[in-house]
Every structure is written in structure tokens, then in C-alpha cells.
Write a protein that holds these residues in place. Structure first.
Motif, PDB file in Angstrom:
ATOM      1  N   CYS A  15       0.857  -1.178   0.000  1.00  0.00           N
ATOM      2  CA  CYS A  15       0.000   0.000   0.000  1.00  0.00           C
ATOM      3  C   CYS A  15       0.903   1.241   0.000  1.00  0.00           C
ATOM      4  CB  CYS A  15      -0.930   0.021   1.207  1.00  0.00           C
ATOM      5  SG  CYS A  15      -0.075   0.124   2.784  1.00  0.00           S
ATOM      6  N   GLY A  16       0.299   2.411  -0.029  1.00  0.00           N
ATOM      7  CA  GLY A  16       1.093   3.638  -0.008  1.00  0.00           C
ATOM      8  C   GLY A  16       0.346   4.795   0.629  1.00  0.00           C
ATOM      9  N   ILE A  17       1.110   5.769   1.100  1.00  0.00           N
ATOM     10  CA  ILE A  17       0.561   7.021   1.612  1.00  0.00           C
ATOM     11  C   ILE A  17       1.225   8.142   0.825  1.00  0.00           C
ATOM     12  CG2 ILE A  17       0.315   8.566   3.592  1.00  0.00           C
ATOM     13  CD1 ILE A  17       0.521   6.072   5.378  1.00  0.00           C
ATOM     14  N   ALA A  18       0.445   8.876   0.075  1.00  0.00           N
ATOM     15  CA  ALA A  18       0.957   9.962  -0.760  1.00  0.00           C
ATOM     16  C   ALA A  18       0.553  11.293  -0.143  1.00  0.00           C
ATOM     17  CB  ALA A  18       0.417   9.837  -2.182  1.00  0.00           C
ATOM     18  N   CYS A  19       1.519  12.106   0.178  1.00  0.00           N
ATOM     19  CA  CYS A  19       1.273  13.397   0.832  1.00  0.00           C
ATOM     20  C   CYS A  19       1.597  14.555  -0.107  1.00  0.00           C
ATOM     21  CB  CYS A  19       2.140  13.535   2.079  1.00  0.00           C
ATOM     22  SG  CYS A  19       1.868  12.277   3.305  1.00  0.00           S
ATOM     23  N   SER A  20       0.678  15.470  -0.224  1.00  0.00           N
ATOM     24  CA  SER A  20       0.900  16.727  -0.950  1.00  0.00           C
ATOM     25  C   SER A  20       1.422  16.509  -2.366  1.00  0.00           C
ATOM     26  CB  SER A  20       1.885  17.615  -0.183  1.00  0.00           C
ATOM     27  OG  SER A  20       1.447  17.806   1.124  1.00  0.00           O
ATOM     28  N   GLY A  21       0.863  15.568  -3.044  1.00  0.00           N
ATOM     29  CA  GLY A  21       1.390  15.218  -4.365  1.00  0.00           C
ATOM     30  C   GLY A  21       1.008  16.163  -5.477  1.00  0.00           C
ATOM     31  N   VAL A  62      -4.072   3.140  -1.588  1.00  0.00           N
ATOM     32  CA  VAL A  62      -3.274   4.355  -1.418  1.00  0.00           C
ATOM     33  C   VAL A  62      -4.104   5.392  -0.663  1.00  0.00           C
ATOM     34  CG1 VAL A  62      -3.925   5.208  -3.721  1.00  0.00           C
ATOM     35  CG2 VAL A  62      -1.902   6.130  -2.591  1.00  0.00           C
ATOM     36  N   LEU A  63      -3.487   5.988   0.330  1.00  0.00           N
ATOM     37  CA  LEU A  63      -4.104   7.067   1.097  1.00  0.00           C
ATOM     38  C   LEU A  63      -3.523   8.375   0.577  1.00  0.00           C
ATOM     39  CD1 LEU A  63      -5.743   8.176   3.532  1.00  0.00           C
ATOM     40  CD2 LEU A  63      -3.693   7.782   4.928  1.00  0.00           C
ATOM     41  N   LEU A  64      -4.376   9.260   0.096  1.00  0.00           N
ATOM     42  CA  LEU A  64      -3.941  10.571  -0.395  1.00  0.00           C
ATOM     43  C   LEU A  64      -4.192  11.598   0.702  1.00  0.00           C
ATOM     44  CD1 LEU A  64      -5.534  10.550  -3.964  1.00  0.00           C
ATOM     45  CD2 LEU A  64      -3.229   9.863  -3.296  1.00  0.00           C
ATOM     46  N   ILE A  65      -3.143  12.338   1.047  1.00  0.00           N
ATOM     47  CA  ILE A  65      -3.251  13.383   2.057  1.00  0.00           C
ATOM     48  C   ILE A  65      -2.815  14.694   1.416  1.00  0.00           C
ATOM     49  CG2 ILE A  65      -2.406  14.233   4.275  1.00  0.00           C
ATOM     50  CD1 ILE A  65      -1.766  11.325   4.991  1.00  0.00           C
ATOM     51  N   HIS A  66      -3.666  15.698   1.548  1.00  0.00           N
ATOM     52  CA  HIS A  66      -3.338  17.007   0.981  1.00  0.00           C
ATOM     53  C   HIS A  66      -4.016  18.068   1.827  1.00  0.00           C
ATOM     54  CE1 HIS A  66      -1.809  18.417  -3.138  1.00  0.00           C
ATOM     55  NE2 HIS A  66      -1.641  19.375  -2.272  1.00  0.00           N
ATOM     56  N   GLY A  67      -3.269  19.061   2.249  1.00  0.00           N
ATOM     57  CA  GLY A  67      -3.822  20.116   3.079  1.00  0.00           C
ATOM     58  C   GLY A  67      -4.055  21.396   2.312  1.00  0.00           C
ATOM     59  N   GLU A  68      -4.906  22.233   2.853  1.00  0.00           N
ATOM     60  CA  GLU A  68      -5.225  23.511   2.219  1.00  0.00           C
ATOM     61  C   GLU A  68      -4.007  24.374   1.973  1.00  0.00           C
ATOM     62  OE1 GLU A  68      -8.260  26.101   3.770  1.00  0.00           O
ATOM     63  OE2 GLU A  68      -9.539  24.362   4.165  1.00  0.00           O
ATOM     64  N   MET A  78      -5.637  21.187  -5.834  1.00  0.00           N
ATOM     65  CA  MET A  78      -6.579  20.810  -6.887  1.00  0.00           C
ATOM     66  C   MET A  78      -6.168  19.512  -7.581  1.00  0.00           C
ATOM     67  SD  MET A  78      -5.784  23.399  -9.985  1.00  0.00           S
ATOM     68  CE  MET A  78      -4.294  23.291 -10.942  1.00  0.00           C
ATOM     69  N   GLN A  79      -4.994  18.970  -7.287  1.00  0.00           N
ATOM     70  CA  GLN A  79      -4.557  17.749  -7.940  1.00  0.00           C
ATOM     71  C   GLN A  79      -5.029  16.486  -7.228  1.00  0.00           C
ATOM     72  OE1 GLN A  79      -0.889  17.347  -9.772  1.00  0.00           O
ATOM     73  NE2 GLN A  79      -0.492  19.520  -9.954  1.00  0.00           N
ATOM     74  N   SER A  80      -5.317  16.570  -5.947  1.00  0.00           N
ATOM     75  CA  SER A  80      -5.694  15.379  -5.189  1.00  0.00           C
ATOM     76  C   SER A  80      -7.066  14.835  -5.582  1.00  0.00           C
ATOM     77  CB  SER A  80      -5.669  15.673  -3.692  1.00  0.00           C
ATOM     78  OG  SER A  80      -4.350  15.890  -3.271  1.00  0.00           O
ATOM     79  N   ASP A  81      -8.065  15.689  -5.712  1.00  0.00           N
ATOM     80  CA  ASP A  81      -9.405  15.214  -6.047  1.00  0.00           C
ATOM     81  C   ASP A  81      -9.462  14.513  -7.404  1.00  0.00           C
ATOM     82  OD1 ASP A  81     -10.675  15.896  -3.664  1.00  0.00           O
ATOM     83  OD2 ASP A  81     -11.142  17.921  -4.352  1.00  0.00           O
ATOM     84  N   PRO A  82      -8.937  15.116  -8.479  1.00  0.00           N
ATOM     85  CA  PRO A  82      -8.977  14.406  -9.762  1.00  0.00           C
ATOM     86  C   PRO A  82      -8.189  13.095  -9.736  1.00  0.00           C
ATOM     87  CG  PRO A  82      -8.471  16.720 -10.122  1.00  0.00           C
ATOM     88  CD  PRO A  82      -8.424  16.481  -8.644  1.00  0.00           C
ATOM     89  N   PHE A  83      -7.074  13.065  -9.025  1.00  0.00           N
ATOM     90  CA  PHE A  83      -6.287  11.840  -8.947  1.00  0.00           C
ATOM     91  C   PHE A  83      -7.076  10.766  -8.198  1.00  0.00           C
ATOM     92  CE2 PHE A  83      -2.590   9.326  -7.259  1.00  0.00           C
ATOM     93  CZ  PHE A  83      -2.241   8.776  -8.486  1.00  0.00           C
TER      94      PHE A  83
END
Length: 100
Positions: A15-21, A62-68, A78-83
């Protein structure tokens, strides 16, 4: 990095954790990684470096983490939601869907 590894070397991870990609490099057409190459001058590089373009290969959770405020670090929220939507559309699992 995490998303690219899950797309191209998934056998190494469960698995993976992707932060601020920055998952789609074509959305930053005037350079990235301290390079000032333009999308139109290096299209292949932009596509190869965009996990978004390989989302159909990602089958591991995969867990996507992105902060404001991640925009301050050069990645756009704006890249996290489409991904995320692309991954779900291709059948990728979220960590809660898997039996890890």
C-alpha cells in the motif's frame, strides 16, 4: 514519488501514503523540480513524471493526504481530487477497502 512507485514498482509495496502530491505535471506547465523546462518543450518528461497518466496501473491501496496550505510548498490541492477520482474510476482500493 509514492504514486509513481505504486504505478511502476507495485510489487515492492502492499500500500502507499501519498502526501501533498503533484500528480499531474501538465498542470504545472512552466517547470517543476527546480527545472524550467516547459510542457511544450518536454512533453514526454511531463507525462512520464505524472502519476495521473499511469493511474490505471495502480491497484494497491493508497491514502492521499493534501492540506489547504500545501500550495505554499509548490503542490496544488486541486490535484488530489482528480487523482482520487481517477484511481477510483480504475478500480484502485482505498485502505479501508483492503484486507491488509
Amino acid at each position: 514519488m509514492t504514486a509513481n512507485l505504486l504505478a511502476h514498482a507495485a510489487h515492492l509495496f502492499c500500500c502507499g501514503i501519498a502526501c501533498s502530491g503533484a500528480y499531474n505535471r501538465t498542470l504545472t506547465p512552466f517547470g517543476f523540480q527546480n527545472k524550467y523546462r516547459k510542457l511544450w518543450d518536454a512533453t514526454a518528461t511531463y507525462v512520464e513524471r505524472s502519476p495521473f497518466m499511469s493511474a490505471n496501473k495502480i491497484r494497491k491501496p493508497v491514502l492521499l493526504i493534501h492540506g489547504e496550505e500545501d500550495c505554499d510548498q509548490g503542490t496544488l490541492t486541486m490535484q488530489s481530487d482528480p487523482f482520487f477520482n481517477t484511481l477510483k474510476g480504475h478500480g484502485a482500493l482505498s485502505p479501508s477497502d483492503s484486507s491488509l
